[in-house]
Design a protein around this motif. Sequence first.
Motif, PDB file in Angstrom:
ATOM      1  N   ILE A 273      31.000  33.559  37.933  1.00 50.75           N
ATOM      2  CA  ILE A 273      30.668  34.440  39.059  1.00 50.75           C
ATOM      3  C   ILE A 273      31.975  34.703  39.809  1.00 50.75           C
ATOM      4  CG2 ILE A 273      29.829  32.408  40.367  1.00 50.75           C
ATOM      5  CD1 ILE A 273      28.067  34.361  41.952  1.00 50.75           C
ATOM      6  N   ALA A 274      32.233  35.980  40.072  1.00 51.08           N
ATOM      7  CA  ALA A 274      33.445  36.350  40.802  1.00 51.08           C
ATOM      8  C   ALA A 274      33.019  36.920  42.142  1.00 51.08           C
ATOM      9  CB  ALA A 274      34.240  37.384  40.019  1.00 51.08           C
ATOM     10  N   THR A 275      33.722  36.505  43.213  1.00 53.40           N
ATOM     11  CA  THR A 275      33.359  36.947  44.555  1.00 53.40           C
ATOM     12  C   THR A 275      34.561  37.586  45.229  1.00 53.40           C
ATOM     13  OG1 THR A 275      33.919  34.754  45.379  1.00 53.40           O
ATOM     14  CG2 THR A 275      31.597  35.166  44.889  1.00 53.40           C
ATOM     15  N   GLY A 276      34.308  38.664  45.968  1.00 57.35           N
ATOM     16  CA  GLY A 276      35.385  39.337  46.710  1.00 57.35           C
ATOM     17  C   GLY A 276      35.019  39.337  48.169  1.00 57.35           C
ATOM     18  N   SER A 277      36.014  39.074  49.024  1.00 57.89           N
ATOM     19  CA  SER A 277      35.686  38.842  50.426  1.00 57.89           C
ATOM     20  C   SER A 277      36.548  39.653  51.377  1.00 57.89           C
ATOM     21  CB  SER A 277      35.855  37.339  50.692  1.00 57.89           C
ATOM     22  OG  SER A 277      36.146  37.094  52.038  1.00 57.89           O
ATOM     23  N   ALA A 278      36.086  39.713  52.624  1.00 58.97           N
ATOM     24  CA  ALA A 278      36.870  40.347  53.673  1.00 58.97           C
ATOM     25  C   ALA A 278      38.142  39.560  53.947  1.00 58.97           C
ATOM     26  CB  ALA A 278      36.034  40.465  54.941  1.00 58.97           C
ATOM     27  N   ASP A 279      38.214  38.303  53.450  1.00 58.40           N
ATOM     28  CA  ASP A 279      39.445  37.516  53.622  1.00 58.40           C
ATOM     29  C   ASP A 279      40.521  37.916  52.612  1.00 58.40           C
ATOM     30  OD1 ASP A 279      38.850  36.294  51.199  1.00 58.40           O
ATOM     31  OD2 ASP A 279      38.246  34.382  52.076  1.00 58.40           O
ATOM     32  N   ARG A 280      40.285  38.984  51.846  1.00 60.91           N
ATOM     33  CA  ARG A 280      41.222  39.592  50.901  1.00 60.91           C
ATOM     34  C   ARG A 280      41.364  38.848  49.584  1.00 60.91           C
ATOM     35  NH1 ARG A 280      46.405  40.693  54.712  1.00 60.91           N
ATOM     36  NH2 ARG A 280      45.312  40.701  56.692  1.00 60.91           N
ATOM     37  N   ASN A 281      40.625  37.743  49.451  1.00 70.81           N
ATOM     38  CA  ASN A 281      40.753  36.975  48.222  1.00 70.81           C
ATOM     39  C   ASN A 281      39.594  37.230  47.286  1.00 70.81           C
ATOM     40  OD1 ASN A 281      43.170  35.340  48.628  1.00 70.81           O
ATOM     41  ND2 ASN A 281      42.025  34.594  50.405  1.00 70.81           N
ATOM     42  N   VAL A 282      39.881  36.958  46.012  1.00 67.72           N
ATOM     43  CA  VAL A 282      38.834  36.947  44.996  1.00 67.72           C
ATOM     44  C   VAL A 282      38.781  35.525  44.481  1.00 67.72           C
ATOM     45  CG1 VAL A 282      38.390  37.655  42.625  1.00 67.72           C
ATOM     46  CG2 VAL A 282      38.995  39.368  44.319  1.00 67.72           C
ATOM     47  N   LYS A 283      37.568  35.012  44.325  1.00 67.86           N
ATOM     48  CA  LYS A 283      37.438  33.662  43.760  1.00 67.86           C
ATOM     49  C   LYS A 283      36.595  33.736  42.502  1.00 67.86           C
ATOM     50  CE  LYS A 283      37.828  31.288  48.214  1.00 67.86           C
ATOM     51  NZ  LYS A 283      39.038  30.460  48.179  1.00 67.86           N
ATOM     52  N   ILE A 284      36.976  32.930  41.534  1.00 70.65           N
ATOM     53  CA  ILE A 284      36.227  32.886  40.288  1.00 70.65           C
ATOM     54  C   ILE A 284      35.618  31.493  40.173  1.00 70.65           C
ATOM     55  CG2 ILE A 284      36.431  33.019  37.768  1.00 70.65           C
ATOM     56  CD1 ILE A 284      38.971  34.844  38.492  1.00 70.65           C
ATOM     57  N   TRP A 285      34.306  31.443  39.973  1.00 69.96           N
ATOM     58  CA  TRP A 285      33.567  30.172  39.984  1.00 69.96           C
ATOM     59  C   TRP A 285      32.820  30.018  38.664  1.00 69.96           C
ATOM     60  CZ3 TRP A 285      33.493  28.369  45.316  1.00 69.96           C
ATOM     61  CH2 TRP A 285      33.802  29.355  46.280  1.00 69.96           C
ATOM     62  N   GLY A 286      32.627  28.734  38.278  1.00 72.00           N
ATOM     63  CA  GLY A 286      31.761  28.462  37.134  1.00 72.00           C
ATOM     64  C   GLY A 286      30.332  28.455  37.633  1.00 72.00           C
TER      65      GLY A 286
END
Length: 895
Positions: free
Chosen positions: A583-596
């Motif tokens: 699952i990939a998430t994009g945020s107002a904090d400008r980061n993208v995180k990739i999670w299992g």
Amino acid sequence: MGLTKQYLRYVASAVFGVIGSQKANISYVTLRGGERGRYVAVAACEHVFIWDVRKGEKVLILQGQKHEVTFICPSPDGVHVAVGYEDGAVRIFSLLNGETNVSFNGHKSAVSIIQYDALGARLVTGSKDTDVIVWDVINESGLYRLKGHKDVVTQALFLKDKNLLVTCSKDSFVKWWDLDTQHCFKTLVGHRSEVRRFLRCIYSLTEMTSRFHSSNLLISAETEQLQSETIHLTGSLIEWRLILCAGSILREARDRVVSLRTDTKNRIVACHGNDSVLELFTVLSEEEVQKKMTKKLKKAKKKAAKSQEETGEEAAEPVVEKMLKDEIIRLMNIKASAKIRSVWVDCLSCAGGELKVALLLQNNTVETYSLKTLDKTPTANKTARLTLGGHRTDVRTLAFSSDNLAVLSASGDTVKVWNRSTLQVIRTMACEYALCSLFVPGDRQIILGTKSGKLQIFELASGSLLETVDAHDGALWSLCLAPDQRAIVSGSADKTVKFWDFELIKDKESGQKRLTVKHTRTLQLEEDVLCVKFSPDHRLLAVSLLDCTVKVFYTDTLKFFLSLYGHKLPVLCLDISHDSTLIATGSADRNVKIWGLDFGDCHRSMFAHDDSVMFLQFVPKTHLFFTAGKDRKIKQWDADKFEHIQTLEGHHREVWCLAISPNGDHLVSSSHDKSLRLWERTREPIILEEEREMEREAEFEESMAKGDVPVVPGETQGEAAPAGKKTIETVKAAERIMEALEIYKAEARKMEDHKYACEHAGKELPPPKPNPILVAFNVTPSRYVLDVIKKVRSSELEVSLLVLPFPYIPELLQLFSSYIQQGLEVELVCRCLFFLLKCGGCRLDVMGFNSAALQFLQREIESKEDVMFFADATGKLEEKKKKRRKRERAILTIA
Ligand SMILES: *[C@@H]1O[C@H](CO)[C@@H](O)[C@H](O)[C@H]1NC(C)=O
Ligand SMILES: *[C@@H]1O[C@H](CO)[C@@H](O)[C@H](O)[C@H]1NC(C)=O
Ligand SMILES: *[C@@H]1O[C@H](CO)[C@@H](O)[C@H](O)[C@H]1NC(C)=O
Ligand SMILES: *[C@@H]1O[C@H](CO)[C@@H](O)[C@H](O)[C@H]1NC(C)=O
């Protein structure tokens, strides 16, 4: 997925959805001898679109590169269009084929005005950088840079039959320039608005006819008034009489004038502020004014006679004074359907009084009107309106049909379905403010989620709204189709997630079956829901919440499974990979995180954009995904290797959303710049190192473009400075000249060595092998240098010479001298020489290139051809110096 991954490049394919960008003006153009008043040119981000207003079709695109268009000006003969850009560049396009081969680079920032002279031989440009530059269109070169304004230049006009220029600026000054000497001989201060000194901006200025044969009437617009200035020209340049204010006319609107225009015959003045009303005025002809004055006089006489009768006193002979309002009278107002951004008027036949008006409105619309100015009470008929090819407000949601062939876009009031291959609009339907959307499986219906919490279901075949469902009590931010394609889920600011099944019901009215959605379950949450997504295996549902977390639930039981903590600001977008592992998430904090998705562990956090990440989607059947940012960029990433693959640049404002076609071949994006952009996957592989290298180069180019205009010794303080600026092209041209000079020097050395060797040996030795380049072109070394110089674009020649490193100059001057002796390309060589001498005075001094040598060159040139231009040039330099001294004195006396 194999061990070696190949990334394929996505490239820009088309810009659509924009009818007219707000940064530039609108203009009528003539196309291939077509009728007048039928075609308008407007900016569409970096391009210029020519629309046939009668058919409502785009007929020609003047392709831009990267920067937005800021001004459009057709040439007097109607064959060319000069286009100014945000970065200060000006390009001239042919309307015959839409091609450009002339470009002028001289401004540091956006071009704010472009005007041709009456013959179309010169162009004047003004810019946000406060400079005014005059260009020679025929020789494709800069003539002079005029410095003096302190703010954006808003208008520049060549005066008819005089070598004079008038410019005005937001700094409230109107300046008069003598182009023979390139100095400003008159500055009009404050636009006579001492009384209203807070509103001292002159936005526009336009020249009227010179029907009072010795004077030109200029009209300038400020706040609620139109003012006019008369200048009396009395032949000799020195004897300028003062510029007189001829009077003013009151506008109806009380706000600032945004733009002011006259038609080419100066019969009509059009003016508007920041609202939807266009005010039109007629400039009367001399006879009309005479008639009016005679009438006025008669009336005054009558009145005088009457008062004489009453009082019995002898009254003085009445006098009537001619006022501006006797010459310029109100014609009518046109109310447009939105605020006006820009106006262009064209008198088709002035005798017949037929006037065409083109308006670019602030809501991505163009309207045209026509009216008969000679009618007693003219009415303006709306003749065309361009609205179909774009939305009035920003597109907040996009979707692809399952067959990859149609694209949906929805804005604050309409939803459109486009044919992806032709980019034609298939359907336009009114809707509520849409935030999310999807195609129902089968692609026959679409569903929108709205700001008011509703679900709206439309049928495409009929273009009708089937149903509006009151789904939520807050903004409906997100919709997701269930993997089994039989249901959807909606997430809302009312803190709930609702599940809906598709159903077919019998319509009460038509009796036919139609689609509806039936509410089945609700998941209550503690926070506003921003985004919902099913895992493709249907096992899980991910929900992003306003508290910056993403919570994952089991779809069947709605039991809580995992929480993804880590983002510092809310997650605005998320997606789950096709195999339900990531699952990939994009945020107002400008980061993208990739999670299992198995344990909810964060595999990697990546800084993705320079502003909020607005949208994120996996490319179907891969672990690659795209993100869109408020920083105007779209980026592609690899979720396994955590690599940034590619950046798609093109949008000029915030990118709101993206949609990737189910086959992964296409991408559409929408932005606050009103454009929709289509991108397509090519077969070209991307090599990451090369990609990064290209990005660095682009950055370098950008920083260079931002750099200062080259400093020219002795010229920087003056009002006039050489036009042109350092660009990547001029640097490259300079590099080519240097290479050629290197070859020339190497050859000269070889010949020298050869000569020495021959002498030493006492016999003729075989000559050395010349450089293969020279062999290839079959030229002598010195001719090769000249050929390279000849190939430099005319408009870039001067600056290219200017950026040549110092040690090359003596060599070059010697070569120039030899060319002149041989009579080669005398005109070009003189131009180069003239330039080097004019601006490189101190360089030459340093080199000891003494005046004797110069005089020698001068004699040579003059003996070769009848060119006086060199003598003229050096003479001029002296003259200029004297003038400058004179001017300084003049300024002192005034102070
Ligand atoms: C016109 O009005 C809008 C708001 O209605 C404002 O955002 C814009 O800056 C104004 N433009 C000018 C040129 O004053
Ligand atoms: C914008 O343009 C449309 C034309 O389709 C018009 O009907 C509408 O009233 C305009 N004005 C505003 C403020 O949206
Ligand atoms: C405007 O429309 C009216 C009525 O349709 C017509 O009589 C008039 O001639 C038109 N005016 C122009 C300038 O086309
Ligand atoms: C799009 O246009 C092409 C070419 O005119 C046509 O063949 C195709 O059927 C159209 N597709 C849709 C979805 O309307």
